[in-house]
Design an enzyme around this catalytic site. Structure first.
Site, mmCIF file in Angstrom:
data_model
loop_
_atom_site.group_PDB
_atom_site.id
_atom_site.type_symbol
_atom_site.label_atom_id
_atom_site.label_comp_id
_atom_site.label_asym_id
_atom_site.label_seq_id
_atom_site.Cartn_x
_atom_site.Cartn_y
_atom_site.Cartn_z
ATOM 1 N N HIS A 1 0.848 -1.187 0.000
ATOM 2 C CA HIS A 1 0.000 0.000 0.000
ATOM 3 C C HIS A 1 0.885 1.239 0.000
ATOM 4 C CE1 HIS A 1 -3.094 -2.841 0.868
ATOM 5 N NE2 HIS A 1 -4.007 -1.902 0.900
ATOM 6 N N LYS B 1 -13.348 4.924 7.074
ATOM 7 C CA LYS B 1 -13.641 6.093 6.220
ATOM 8 C C LYS B 1 -15.144 6.254 6.032
ATOM 9 C CE LYS B 1 -12.551 5.928 1.755
ATOM 10 N NZ LYS B 1 -13.677 6.292 0.859
#
Length: 915
Positions: free
Chosen positions: A131, A574
């Site tokens: 990532h 999120k």
């Protein structure tokens, strides 16, 4: 599970500060000696705020290196403090490690035999991903590793003054090398670059750490005087530890990961594994010099060598002719000859090992033959560690997962149906029609289209990747391949479609009962809504005939069928905020476990944790203890992402510590779960309330008019999206929406601007409403929150995020928002919630945050001056860079971007965090 009372010693803080000032003194000398005396004086390490320096770039780099030295000093101090504590108070003194866990289990009445039986049942698999959160180049990481080793070297008290000065000079040499090296990526790294970075850990520190981990378990076993009869000396009695990776297999929103990329990743991993084992076998051959004249080789060893001779293979014959009258060494020579390696240019036997299991069987025979002649010590210290490496890394090093988004799979099916001349409007079908279609289709072995027929772009990419997996599996075996992970799994048909696509690629096997898929198809539930619906999706999937057949085909002897389920900590945060995310994951694990248990299936949870508390990070043993007891099976995977990999595994001592926390933590949670009644905890309804109220508060912020504009200007998200940190784009499809933005840059950008909003927002409102509507619940929470692991983990993580946040810098970054009304409205909401959360958390703690989270507060104090200088420069650069972009001044924009990315890198080092 209830938390035992414990205190956290801070003895390492003073040691870290001492080492830090030593390293900074060395660095200042290097700066002065290389003509940068102004920078040497300007380093913000004494609480001073520098007025001006000659070069912005060099100042920022100097600050970044200074922070890295502080991080290094803290890592070493923590390690040395653990060693000192263990020396003075015994192996059980340090929480979360083998000694403490074994001591606690023994106190609770667990017999040694039961502990030993549990150990061999365990399986943990860290999965290294790429990532885009590793802001440092691999070259720089290697410089850091050498510096750290020199710092550790200085710990030895035997050095003479002259020898210590020599080590100090070596440190200065490494610092100068670091100072003269560019720190940031000037071009985006390729997938191959990221794979090389992961290979560094898989071939250097991690193989060594496995050996240290096992020795520490045996040392703790002996020190605590557990039953010697069941001492887990044999590798077969040790916890199973393997590794996975996504580098080269994760294609979710990553157009650069092609089928060819995946093929090359698989082959690179295989070559690296074979090179690792080849070098270890050569080392074993050099050491195992037993003479047949001193001890007669057992019959089993003689038979092994005789069988090799009877093969009439010239390569094996040459191996047997070397080292006459040294049968054990000749056996290792045979193993070397049979190790696959034609692609590496090695001369090999005609019949090489088809799998790592064959090599493991030969090593076991070698070890047992040593035991037969009384050489148990040599077996334990020479052969068993190598056997352990073979069982851990195999011929593949790490299992490569293949991940793709369910939306891409859907488009691939549309294109396949169109190519087959069938109704191609699959994307318009409802779930019932989709499942009915797959119910009938998966009874057929034939593909929808021939392999020569041209396909659409999505189908070509998806089927091409699965075809690579099929070819690799048939040639080298399935152990080098991990799971087929479906991100954004929302329906059962999202999973059944993968079976259909696998059939098109030849990634299915025909059995007398029907088709099976040799690789696990794994749902990834990410958003809060997906987590809520996950039990229904899993129920229907487990009930499908092809799933039942495939799980039975992969089933290990004597074990129940195992279904892997991945849960995402990042997107749920999120989507829903920190409290609703954590609790949604907890409730989903409870429900998913019940679904599997009802069907006699064991769930292997795959925890998609990130590098920050808002994305599931935190101390490993606390994370494990906070899992629902019913979800603990002793078998789990978890991601290690971005900068977390280097923080945990760059240095051998720390790598061993992190693996020990993981393995010992899984042992503890597994056995405690066996003895814990599966009844609701009294705090669970309180958490239901807090999760719902915090979710409403969090979504209200995101729904504020102008919130996205505030986010776009008050954080360096645009610079992060333009950075060269990772090969993968920051957005899945390129759409300028919050839903399309990956969770990692979302967290990264808020941390850079010192909001740390994803780590705390919403809890303050939830606690305030709890006090208003359920004051008795608040009283109970204050009394019991720190004694129940889930609430303890939540509050400790939120507390640390609040201390990392800084309202002064929130306000300063908010000034970058051009619309005054939006700026005032959104900032006011954030600051008000920040104060509510701080006040509410302190009310539950009963003490100020700085007292409860002393370590975080003290470490931030050492970083404050440097971070302040960097934040000020970053804000100025953001203004200038955005102005240059608006004016289409590409030359100036590119120049300013490099400066800006250097501040991003430096602030990341200072905060020890990206995303």
């Amino acid at each position: 599970m209830t938390v035992p009372t414990a205190s956290s010693p801070l003895a390492d803080i003073a040691r870290a500060e001492r080492d830090y000032r030593f390293l900074v003194a060395c660095f200042r000398e290097v700066l002065a000696e290389t003509g940068a005396s102004d920078l040497a004086q300007a380093l913000p390490v004494e609480g001073t705020f520098p007025n001006s320096v000659t070069s912005h770039r060099r100042f920022v780099q100097a600050c970044s290196i200074t922070f890295q030295l502080l991080n290094m000093a803290e890592e070493n101090a923590a390690a040395q403090n653990r060693r000192a504590l263990e020396s003075s108070a015994g192996c059980a003194a340090e929480p979360g490690l083998w000694g403490a866990v074994l001591h606690r289990l023994r106190q609770q009445g667990w017999p040694s035999a039961d502990i030993a039986a549990a150990l061999r049942h365990l399986h943990v698999e860290p999965v290294l991903t790429a990532h885009p959160t590793e802001a440092k180049r691999a070259t720089v990481l290697e410089h850091h590793r050498r510096l750290y080793l020199l710092l550790v070297k200085l710990e030895n008290s035997v050095w003479t003054p002259n020898e210590r000065r020599a080590i100090r000079d070596e440190i200065k040499r490494e610092l100068e090398r670091l100072w003269r090296t560019g720190e940031i990526y000037l071009e985006k790294p390729t997938v191959a670059d990221e794979l090389r970075n992961v290979l560094h850990y898989l071939t250097t520190t991690l193989p060594e750490a496995i050996g240290w981990l096992d020795r520490r378990l045996l040392d703790a076993w002996d020190e605590l005087q557990l039953d010697a009869e069941v001492r887990p000396t044999d590798p077969a009695r040790l916890p199973r530890i393997t590794f996975g990776t996504w580098v080269g297999g994760d294609r979710d929103g990553h157009p650069l990961v092609t089928p060819e990329t995946t093929r090359e990743a698989l082959l690179t991993l295989r070559r690296s594994a074979l090179q690792l084992l080849h070098s270890r076998l050569k080392e074993l051959a050099a050491r195992i010099s037993l003479s047949d004249h001193c001890q007669s080789p057992p019959a089993v060893l003689a038979t092994y060598l005789s069988t090799a001779r009877s093969a009439h293979d010239p390569v094996l014959q040459a191996a047997l002719e070397r080292n006459p009258y040294e049968s054990w060494r000749q056996a290792v020579n045979v193993m070397l000859a049979r190790l696959p390696g034609q692609e590496l240019g090695w001369t090999t036997a005609r019949r090489t090992y088809a799998s790592a299991a064959e090599l493991a069987a030969d090593l076991r025979l070698l070890g047992e033959s040593l035991q037969m002649v009384g050489a148990k010590r040599l077996c334990d210290l020479e052969v068993w560690p190598l056997l352990r490496l073979v069982e851990t890394f195999g011929f593949h090093l790490a299992a490569l997962d293949i991940r793709q988004n369910s939306a891409v799979h859907e488009q691939a099916v549309v294109e396949l149906l169109q190519a087959a001349g069938v109704d191609g409007r699959y994307d318009t079908w409802d779930e019932t029609r989709r499942c009915t279609f797959w119910e009938a289709e998966l009874t057929q072995a034939r593909p929808l289209v021939s392999s020569e027929m041209p396909l659409g772009d999505a189908a070509e990419r998806v089927v091409g990747a699965l075809r690579v997996a099929a070819e690799y599996g048939r040639q080298y075996g399935w152990s080098g391949l991990g799971a087929l992970i479906v991100s954004m799994t929302r329906t059962t048909s999202d999973l059944l479609a993968v079976y259909g696509l696998a059939r098109e690629a030849g990634l299915t096997i025909s059995t007398s009962d029907g088709l099976v898929c040799p690789l696990p198809v794994v749902p990834l539930f990410e958003t809060l809504d997906d987590l809520k619906h996950s039990p229904d999706v899993l129920s229907a999937f487990l009930d499908h005939p092809m799933t039942r057949r495939s799980l039975a085909w992969m089933q290990r002897p004597g074990q129940p069928p195992v279904q892997q389920v991945m849960i995402g900590y990042s997107d749920s945060n999120k989507d829903a905020g920190p409290v609703a995310s954590l609790w949604g994951l907890y409730r989903a694990q409870q429900a998913l476990s019940a679904v599997a248990q009802a069907r006699g299936v064991r769930l292997r949870f795959f925890h998609g944790r990130g590098g920050t508390p808002s994305r599931g990070a935190g101390p490993t043993h606390r994370f494990l203890n906070a899992l629902p007891p019913e979800s603990v099976s002793g078998d789990l995977r978890l991601t290690e992402q971005g900068e977390t990999i280097s923080q945990k595994y760059a240095n051998l001592i720390t790598a061993t510590y992190e693996l020990e926390l993981l393995a010992a933590g899984v042992l503890e949670t597994y056995l405690l779960a066996q003895s814990t009644k599966k009844t609701p905890h009294p705090i669970e309804p309180i958490m239901d309330f807090l999760a719902e109220q915090s979710y409403r508060a969090y979504r209200a912020l995101l729904d504020l008019p102008g919130f996205l504009e505030f986010f776009a200007h008050a954080t360096p998200i645009d610079a992060i999206e333009a950075s060269r940190i990772g090969s993968r784009p920051a957005r899945r499809t390129g759409k300028r929406t919050l839903a399309d933005l990956r969770a990692i840059p979302w967290v990264f950008s808020w941390s850079q601007a010192r909001f740390f909003l994803p780590g705390w927002y919403g809890l303050g409102t939830a606690l305030e409403r709890l006090a208003t509507h359920h004051p008795e619940w608040l009283a109970q929470l204050r009394q019991d929150a720190m004694r129940w692991y889930p609430t303890r983990l939540l509050l400790m993580n939120v507390g640390s995020q609040l201390l990392l946040a800084d309202t002064t810098w929130m306000e300063a970054y908010a000034e970058l928002v051009p619309d005054v009304a939006i700026r005032r409205t959104v900032l006011a909401s954030i600051l008000a919630e920040f104060e509510r959360t701080r006040r509410g958390v302190e009310q539950v703690f009963g003490v100020p945050l700085t007292e409860r989270r002393q370590r975080t507060a003290l470490t931030m104090q050492l970083r404050r001056a440097g971070l302040s200088a960097l934040h000020q420069r970053q804000i100025e650069l953001l203004k200038a860079w955005r102005a240059a972009r608006a004016a289409s001044d590409e030359v100036q924009s590119e120049s300013l971007l490099v400066d800006l990315l250097m501040t991003v890198n430096a602030i990341s080092s200072g905060l020890k965090s990206t995303g």
